[in-house]
Design an enzyme around this catalytic site. Structure first.
Site, PDB file in Angstrom:
ATOM      1  N   GLU A   1      -6.663  -8.530   5.178  1.00 54.66           N
ATOM      2  CA  GLU A   1      -6.265  -7.118   5.262  1.00 54.66           C
ATOM      3  C   GLU A   1      -6.137  -6.659   6.714  1.00 54.66           C
ATOM      4  OE1 GLU A   1      -9.318  -4.842   3.361  1.00 54.66           O
ATOM      5  OE2 GLU A   1      -9.643  -6.327   1.820  1.00 54.66           O
ATOM      6  N   SER A   2      -5.214  -5.758   6.948  1.00 52.75           N
ATOM      7  CA  SER A   2      -4.984  -5.107   8.256  1.00 52.75           C
ATOM      8  C   SER A   2      -4.258  -6.002   9.248  1.00 52.75           C
ATOM      9  CB  SER A   2      -6.287  -4.644   8.927  1.00 52.75           C
ATOM     10  OG  SER A   2      -6.847  -3.593   8.219  1.00 52.75           O
TER      11      SER A   2
ATOM     12  N   LYS B   1       0.228   4.772   1.637  1.00 50.15           N
ATOM     13  CA  LYS B   1      -0.670   5.425   2.603  1.00 50.15           C
ATOM     14  C   LYS B   1       0.134   6.403   3.438  1.00 50.15           C
ATOM     15  CE  LYS B   1      -2.489   2.674   5.831  1.00 50.15           C
ATOM     16  NZ  LYS B   1      -3.468   1.814   6.525  1.00 50.15           N
TER      17      LYS B   1
ATOM     18  N   GLU C   1     -14.716  -5.962   0.728  1.00 50.44           N
ATOM     19  CA  GLU C   1     -14.179  -6.100   2.083  1.00 50.44           C
ATOM     20  C   GLU C   1     -15.297  -6.352   3.094  1.00 50.44           C
ATOM     21  OE1 GLU C   1     -11.223  -3.159   3.487  1.00 50.44           O
ATOM     22  OE2 GLU C   1     -12.676  -2.724   5.059  1.00 50.44           O
TER      23      GLU C   1
ATOM     24  N   LYS D   1      -8.029   2.447  -3.385  1.00 45.90           N
ATOM     25  CA  LYS D   1      -8.535   2.209  -2.030  1.00 45.90           C
ATOM     26  C   LYS D   1      -9.317   3.457  -1.627  1.00 45.90           C
ATOM     27  CE  LYS D   1      -7.778  -0.369   1.951  1.00 45.90           C
ATOM     28  NZ  LYS D   1      -6.643  -0.165   2.840  1.00 45.90           N
TER      29      LYS D   1
ATOM     30  N   ASN E   1     -11.192  -7.885   6.604  1.00 42.78           N
ATOM     31  CA  ASN E   1     -10.460  -6.862   7.351  1.00 42.78           C
ATOM     32  C   ASN E   1     -10.349  -7.314   8.807  1.00 42.78           C
ATOM     33  OD1 ASN E   1      -9.471  -4.546   8.593  1.00 42.78           O
ATOM     34  ND2 ASN E   1     -10.603  -3.186   7.240  1.00 42.78           N
TER      35      ASN E   1
ATOM     36  N   GLU F   1       0.798  -1.224   0.000  1.00 42.68           N
ATOM     37  CA  GLU F   1       0.000   0.000   0.000  1.00 42.68           C
ATOM     38  C   GLU F   1       0.834   1.278   0.000  1.00 42.68           C
ATOM     39  OE1 GLU F   1      -4.124  -0.133   1.314  1.00 42.68           O
ATOM     40  OE2 GLU F   1      -3.298   0.644   3.184  1.00 42.68           O
TER      41      GLU F   1
END
Length: 261
Positions: A216-217, A56, A165, A116, A186, A54
């Site tokens: 994710e995460s 970010k 998601e 995103k 997530n 990513e």
């Protein structure tokens, strides 16, 4: 009002304004609009690392992550590292991103690019295509089943991949439909911001094999990926781990080397 509700309320205002500034017809005339897209789902199925890296700058939970890295260098670095795809935050107010970041990344690499974003309107999907995205993210927590269907079918008509998601079983069952390519779980509880890989593990058996599974995460270690692979996950979205270093590409290179040992 939790943070997600606030973001969505602001997003509705922002999108309404953007529509008055750049009409859909103008977006459809963009040079990139007719470009062939690069499938992230296919890259994850064929790839060895499964890493979606990513870009970010900041987030509501961590505030500033890194404001110094240049998108062009990050995208090139990720491509050289051998990631399967790149995720680009385009939300300005909460994440410090922009659609220009997407354009810059498109100019610097051939990776599948995920926009995103908090998508609440078909306009944003046309925008994603016009700015060079290959994939869109839909968040089940902020959409009805009907919206998920409308948005994902529009994306497919534009040859964009769709990553949906979810955070729990209810969102998963609401969302399953043939117009999705990937299902992302997530691991972050959006109300408390706590992270647990147990969410990915628990939902893995409920996701049909027709969809590429993405976690994710909270994925910051090779151990986390190795822990999730037996549950059928092919994609791993890594948000802050590479971005909090001085050289995101070099950091991703080291990570992937160690993962493939």
């Amino acid at each position: 009002m939790n943070i997600l509700d606030k973001i969505v309320a602001d997003k509705r205002t922002e999108v309404a304004l953007r529509k008055t500034l750049i009409p859909v017809k103008q977006l459809e005339q963009s040079i990139l609009f007719s470009n062939e897209t690069n499938s992230l789902a296919s890259a994850l199925k064929a790839g060895t690392s499964g890493i979606i890296a990513e870009h970010k700058r900041r987030s509501p939970s961590k505030s500033v992550i890194n404001h110094n890295l240049n998108v062009f260098d990050v995208a090139k670095g990720y491509e050289d590292a051998g990631v399967c795809g790149m995720s680009i935050l385009t939300d300005g107010k909460y994440f410090g991103g922009s659609l220009d970041d997407l354009l810059t990344a498109r100019a610097s690499c051939n990776l599948p690019l995920l926009r995103k974003e908090f998508i609440i309107d078909t306009y944003q999907i046309i925008e994603a295509k016009a700015y060079g995205a290959d994939v869109i993210l839909l968040i089940a927590a902020i959409l009805t089943r009907e919206e998920i269907k409308t948005f994902s079918e529009l994306a497919k008509s534009l040859n964009l991949d769709v990553l949906l998601e979810v955070h729990n079983e209810e969102e998963l069952y609401k969302s399953l439909m043939p117009s999705l390519d990937m299902l992302g779980v997530n691991n972050r509880n959006l109300k408390t911001f706590e992270v647990s890989l147990d969410i990915s593990k628990a939902l893995s058996t409920l996701i049909p094999d027709d969809f590429v599974k993405v976690s994710e995460s909270g994925i910051s270690s090779i151990e986390a990926i190795k822990e999730l692979q037996p549950y059928g996950y092919k994609g791993f979205l890594i948000g802050e781990n590479f971005m909090k270093t001085d050289n995101a590409g070099a950091s991703a290179t080291e990570f992937i080397k160690a993962l493939n040992l």
